[in-house]
Design an enzyme around this catalytic site. Sequence first.
Site, PDB file in Angstrom:
ATOM      1  CG  HIS A   1      18.150  11.162   9.730  1.00  0.00           C
ATOM      2  ND1 HIS A   1      17.587  12.665   9.766  1.00  0.00           N
ATOM      3  CD2 HIS A   1      17.328  10.318   9.388  1.00  0.00           C
ATOM      4  CE1 HIS A   1      16.145  12.404  10.714  1.00  0.00           C
ATOM      5  NE2 HIS A   1      16.308  10.553  10.706  1.00  0.00           N
TER       6      HIS A   1
ATOM      7  CG  ASP B   1      17.018  15.712  10.770  1.00  0.00           C
ATOM      8  OD1 ASP B   1      17.215  15.358  11.560  1.00  0.00           O
ATOM      9  OD2 ASP B   1      17.922  15.531   9.739  1.00  0.00           O
TER      10      ASP B   1
HETATM   11  P1  NAX Z   1       5.052   3.841   8.657  1.00  0.00           P
HETATM   12  O1  NAX Z   1       5.665   2.186   9.149  1.00  0.00           O
HETATM   13  O2  NAX Z   1       3.669   4.457   9.213  1.00  0.00           O
HETATM   14  O3  NAX Z   1       5.146   4.143   6.737  1.00  0.00           O
HETATM   15  C1  NAX Z   1       5.916   2.556   6.329  1.00  0.00           C
HETATM   16  C2  NAX Z   1       4.880   2.644   5.011  1.00  0.00           C
HETATM   17  O4  NAX Z   1       6.002   1.772   4.335  1.00  0.00           O
HETATM   18  C3  NAX Z   1       4.411   0.931   5.952  1.00  0.00           C
HETATM   19  O5  NAX Z   1       2.922   1.726   5.193  1.00  0.00           O
HETATM   20  C4  NAX Z   1       4.244   0.317   5.624  1.00  0.00           C
HETATM   21  O6  NAX Z   1       4.021  -1.304   4.899  1.00  0.00           O
HETATM   22  C5  NAX Z   1       5.184   0.958   3.404  1.00  0.00           C
HETATM   23  N1  NAX Z   1       6.407  -0.231   2.546  1.00  0.00           N
HETATM   24  C6  NAX Z   1       7.366  -1.202   4.101  1.00  0.00           C
HETATM   25  N2  NAX Z   1       8.254  -1.633   3.461  1.00  0.00           N
HETATM   26  C7  NAX Z   1       7.906  -1.260   2.233  1.00  0.00           C
HETATM   27  C8  NAX Z   1       8.561  -1.327   0.488  1.00  0.00           C
HETATM   28  N3  NAX Z   1       9.235  -2.942   0.309  1.00  0.00           N
HETATM   29  N4  NAX Z   1       8.039  -1.483  -0.247  1.00  0.00           N
HETATM   30  C9  NAX Z   1       7.120  -0.297  -0.527  1.00  0.00           C
HETATM   31  N5  NAX Z   1       6.731   0.271   1.018  1.00  0.00           N
HETATM   32  C10 NAX Z   1       6.752  -0.536   2.114  1.00  0.00           C
HETATM   33  O7  NAX Z   1       6.597   4.797   8.736  1.00  0.00           O
HETATM   34  P2  NAX Z   1       6.470   5.675   8.609  1.00  0.00           P
HETATM   35  O8  NAX Z   1       6.278   6.975  10.093  1.00  0.00           O
HETATM   36  O9  NAX Z   1       6.044   6.740   7.489  1.00  0.00           O
HETATM   37  O10 NAX Z   1       8.070   6.343   8.504  1.00  0.00           O
HETATM   38  C11 NAX Z   1       8.743   6.308   6.952  1.00  0.00           C
HETATM   39  C12 NAX Z   1      10.183   6.239   7.026  1.00  0.00           C
HETATM   40  O11 NAX Z   1      10.352   7.265   7.231  1.00  0.00           O
HETATM   41  C13 NAX Z   1      10.896   5.395   8.543  1.00  0.00           C
HETATM   42  O12 NAX Z   1      11.769   4.315   7.472  1.00  0.00           O
HETATM   43  C14 NAX Z   1      11.344   6.664   9.249  1.00  0.00           C
HETATM   44  O13 NAX Z   1      12.189   5.386  10.558  1.00  0.00           O
HETATM   45  C15 NAX Z   1      11.592   7.224   8.436  1.00  0.00           C
HETATM   46  N6  NAX Z   1      11.697   8.774   9.044  1.00  0.00           N
HETATM   47  C16 NAX Z   1      12.815   9.482   8.436  1.00  0.00           C
HETATM   48  C17 NAX Z   1      13.118  10.710   8.598  1.00  0.00           C
HETATM   49  C18 NAX Z   1      14.205  11.455   7.840  1.00  0.00           C
HETATM   50  O14 NAX Z   1      14.281  12.776   8.565  1.00  0.00           O
HETATM   51  N7  NAX Z   1      15.392  11.255   7.074  1.00  0.00           N
HETATM   52  C19 NAX Z   1      12.181  11.743   9.567  1.00  0.00           C
HETATM   53  C20 NAX Z   1      10.586  10.357  10.282  1.00  0.00           C
HETATM   54  C21 NAX Z   1      11.074   9.210   9.922  1.00  0.00           C
HETATM   55  O15 NAX Z   1      11.446   8.778  11.076  1.00  0.00           O
END
Ligand code: NAX
Length: 326
Positions: free
Chosen positions: A187, A159
């Site tokens: 966030h 952000d």
């Molecule tokens: P993806 O869905 O591409 O990847 C997430 C990965 O996490 C998947 O491979 C899934 O299998 C894995 N996963 C799920 N449960 C798990 C667990 N218990 N242990 C280990 N791995 C696990 O998502 P991606 O685009 O990489 O985003 C990841 C996260 O970042 C999401 O929650 C998203 O909302 C969050 N974000 C946060 C941001 C921030 O500024 N704080 C911005 C970007 C993003 O939206």
Amino acid sequence: MSEPIRVCVTGAAGQIAYSLLYMIANGDVFGREQKVILTLLDIEPMMGVLEGVVMELSDCAFTLLTQVIPTADPAVAFKDVSVAFLVGAMPRRQGMERKDLLSANVKIFKVQGEALNTYAKKDVKVLVVGNPANTNALICSHYAPTIPKENFTAMTRLDQNRARAQIAQRVGTDISNVQNIIIWGNHSATQFPDVANGTANGKAITDLVDTSYLQSEFIETVQKRGAAVIAARKMSSAMSAAKAAADHVRDWWLGTTGTFVSMGVLSDGSYNIPKDIVFSFPVEIQNKQWKIVQGLNIDEFARGKLDITTKELLEEKEEAMAICNA
Ligand code: NAX
């Protein structure tokens, strides 16, 4: 060249990790003299995909990357880690209520907090990226009582980077000339991007850009930037999120110099924000310790915005605790 440190990335088979792993292994986070052992955590069904990521890391031939350990077991992933990037979380699916998402993710961060508490180094630095990042960080810390609370942070750096880029474009200057923009709060769409203390080319941003833009369009653009990227890309922000995670941890590890950065940290009551919620504040960092910047002026407009985001975080905390105690 110093001894390698163990660094864990969760959600390692996902989108953000795909960009983030490159930056860590390339020396962009811990410096070009620091070797790393990467532990990569994802869930069992993703182990095949993760294998492909491991192959690519090998094929990059990074000179700083000593070892890569893919696993679905938090006990293996968190063993002796100095830094953990908690990226993995359940994505929001169509038809899913906010509450369902909170429930699924709070449970993940409870388990990971317990595992960090048992297996990680006691001075581990934890960055939570997975949403709802602030509340997940709070829960994670709650279930890791032997690790200092200040070692758990949530990412609002994306952000901040978005806000900085918007102002640089508006003023017509390079990003490097824009400093000290603050993200306050959650966030989420209630965050408050604040330029009151920011400068562009050494001048107050409030003297360079009209107030009506700063108090409406600018704030909304930053708050809704994630949704705008999804609408255009059909996928959520990944490259920019990875860059922000790298920026956050690099500054935590190596320190800041003369400017401040925004991080979700446990509130100590500064700026009359209630204690014990993870709230994004401006911080300065030295010797791997962050400190909330004190003494900034909060006018009536800003106070109204801080109240909105505080209310949301208090509600999230209450819901999350109820889920954990159920
Ligand atoms: P993806 O869905 O591409 O990847 C997430 C990965 O996490 C998947 O491979 C899934 O299998 C894995 N996963 C799920 N449960 C798990 C667990 N218990 N242990 C280990 N791995 C696990 O998502 P991606 O685009 O990489 O985003 C990841 C996260 O970042 C999401 O929650 C998203 O909302 C969050 N974000 C946060 C941001 C921030 O500024 N704080 C911005 C970007 C993003 O939206």
